[in-house]
Design a protein around this motif. Structure first.
Motif, short mmCIF file in Angstrom:
data_model
loop_
_atom_site.label_atom_id
_atom_site.label_comp_id
_atom_site.label_asym_id
_atom_site.label_seq_id
_atom_site.Cartn_x
_atom_site.Cartn_y
_atom_site.Cartn_z
N LEU A 39 0.82 -1.21 0.00
CA LEU A 39 0.00 0.00 0.00
C LEU A 39 0.86 1.26 0.00
CD1 LEU A 39 -2.86 -0.90 2.53
CD2 LEU A 39 -3.04 -0.69 0.06
N ASN A 40 1.91 1.26 0.80
CA ASN A 40 2.79 2.43 0.87
C ASN A 40 3.48 2.69 -0.47
OD1 ASN A 40 2.20 3.11 3.51
ND2 ASN A 40 3.76 1.75 4.33
N GLN A 41 3.91 1.65 -1.14
CA GLN A 41 4.54 1.81 -2.45
C GLN A 41 3.54 2.36 -3.46
OE1 GLN A 41 6.04 -2.08 -3.33
NE2 GLN A 41 7.88 -1.82 -2.09
N GLY A 42 2.31 1.90 -3.38
CA GLY A 42 1.28 2.36 -4.32
C GLY A 42 0.88 3.80 -4.13
N ARG A 43 1.01 4.32 -2.90
CA ARG A 43 0.63 5.71 -2.63
C ARG A 43 1.54 6.70 -3.37
NH1 ARG A 43 -0.50 3.56 2.88
NH2 ARG A 43 -2.77 3.41 2.95
N PHE A 44 2.73 6.29 -3.73
CA PHE A 44 3.66 7.17 -4.45
C PHE A 44 3.33 7.26 -5.94
CE2 PHE A 44 6.29 6.07 -0.74
CZ PHE A 44 6.55 7.37 -0.29
N ILE A 45 2.52 6.35 -6.43
CA ILE A 45 2.15 6.36 -7.85
C ILE A 45 0.95 7.27 -8.02
CG2 ILE A 45 1.41 4.97 -9.82
CD1 ILE A 45 2.76 2.57 -8.41
N GLN A 46 1.13 8.35 -8.72
CA GLN A 46 0.07 9.33 -8.92
C GLN A 46 -0.69 9.03 -10.21
OE1 GLN A 46 -0.79 11.51 -6.58
NE2 GLN A 46 0.84 10.61 -5.35
N HIS A 47 -1.52 8.01 -10.13
CA HIS A 47 -2.35 7.63 -11.28
C HIS A 47 -3.74 7.33 -10.76
CE1 HIS A 47 -3.85 5.32 -14.71
NE2 HIS A 47 -2.93 5.97 -15.42
N LYS A 48 -4.75 7.80 -11.45
CA LYS A 48 -6.13 7.66 -10.99
C LYS A 48 -6.54 6.20 -10.78
CE LYS A 48 -10.78 9.21 -12.16
NZ LYS A 48 -11.62 9.92 -13.13
N ALA A 49 -6.17 5.32 -11.71
CA ALA A 49 -6.55 3.90 -11.61
C ALA A 49 -5.86 3.25 -10.42
CB ALA A 49 -6.20 3.17 -12.90
N VAL A 50 -4.60 3.58 -10.18
CA VAL A 50 -3.87 2.99 -9.05
C VAL A 50 -4.47 3.47 -7.74
CG1 VAL A 50 -1.63 2.92 -7.88
CG2 VAL A 50 -1.74 2.73 -10.38
N LEU B 131 -6.10 1.19 -4.83
CA LEU B 131 -5.65 1.26 -3.43
C LEU B 131 -6.82 1.50 -2.49
CD1 LEU B 131 -2.36 3.32 -3.70
CD2 LEU B 131 -2.60 0.91 -3.14
N LYS B 132 -7.75 2.35 -2.90
CA LYS B 132 -8.92 2.62 -2.06
C LYS B 132 -9.73 1.33 -1.85
CE LYS B 132 -13.00 5.54 -1.79
NZ LYS B 132 -13.84 6.52 -2.47
N THR B 133 -9.90 0.57 -2.92
CA THR B 133 -10.62 -0.70 -2.83
C THR B 133 -9.87 -1.68 -1.91
OG1 THR B 133 -11.52 -0.40 -5.03
CG2 THR B 133 -11.55 -2.63 -4.15
N MET B 134 -8.57 -1.74 -2.07
CA MET B 134 -7.77 -2.66 -1.24
C MET B 134 -7.84 -2.29 0.23
SD MET B 134 -6.73 -4.84 -3.37
CE MET B 134 -5.22 -5.70 -3.08
N VAL B 135 -7.82 -0.99 0.53
CA VAL B 135 -7.93 -0.55 1.92
C VAL B 135 -9.31 -0.90 2.48
CG1 VAL B 135 -8.02 1.49 3.42
CG2 VAL B 135 -6.18 1.24 1.75
N ASN B 136 -10.36 -0.70 1.67
CA ASN B 136 -11.72 -1.03 2.12
C ASN B 136 -11.89 -2.52 2.40
OD1 ASN B 136 -12.50 1.63 1.95
ND2 ASN B 136 -13.42 1.41 -0.07
#
Length: 92
Positions: free
Chosen positions: A16-27, A31-36
């Motif tokens: 999740l932390n690695q994904g937060r650095f990627i500034q792309h709408k789909a990513v 990530l929001k879905t994965m956190v939920n």
């Protein structure tokens, strides 16, 4: 595949932390879905159960519905579903 639940939690948080650095709408949406669904995803690493069997049977029933769209006999239709979904038991 994680060997322990604690290892799975650490790996998931790192991912999740690695994904937060990627500034792309789909990513960010992913990530929001994965956190939920985080608790459900991590629970897999405790028990190793999936719903693959249920999903497979649902696919068999949907395929049967497409093939037998005009079946008039509901009893035949029900028996055919039971036969399709329990083929592995009948093989023995």
């Amino acid at each position: 595949r994680s060997s322990t639940f604690a290892h799975a939690v650490k790996g998931f948080e790192r991912w999740l932390n690695q994904g937060r650095f990627i500034q792309h709408k789909a990513v960010q949406s992913c990530l929001k879905t994965m956190v939920n669904w985080q608790q459900e995803i991590l629970n897999y690493h405790r028990l190793r159960f999936t719903n693959a069997t249920v999903e497979g049977r649902n696919n068999k029933i949907k395929a049967l519905q497409r093939r037998h769209y005009f079946t008039r006999n509901p009893l035949y239709y029900k028996q055919r579903i039971l036969l399709e979904c329990n083929q592995e038991r009948l093989a023995y």
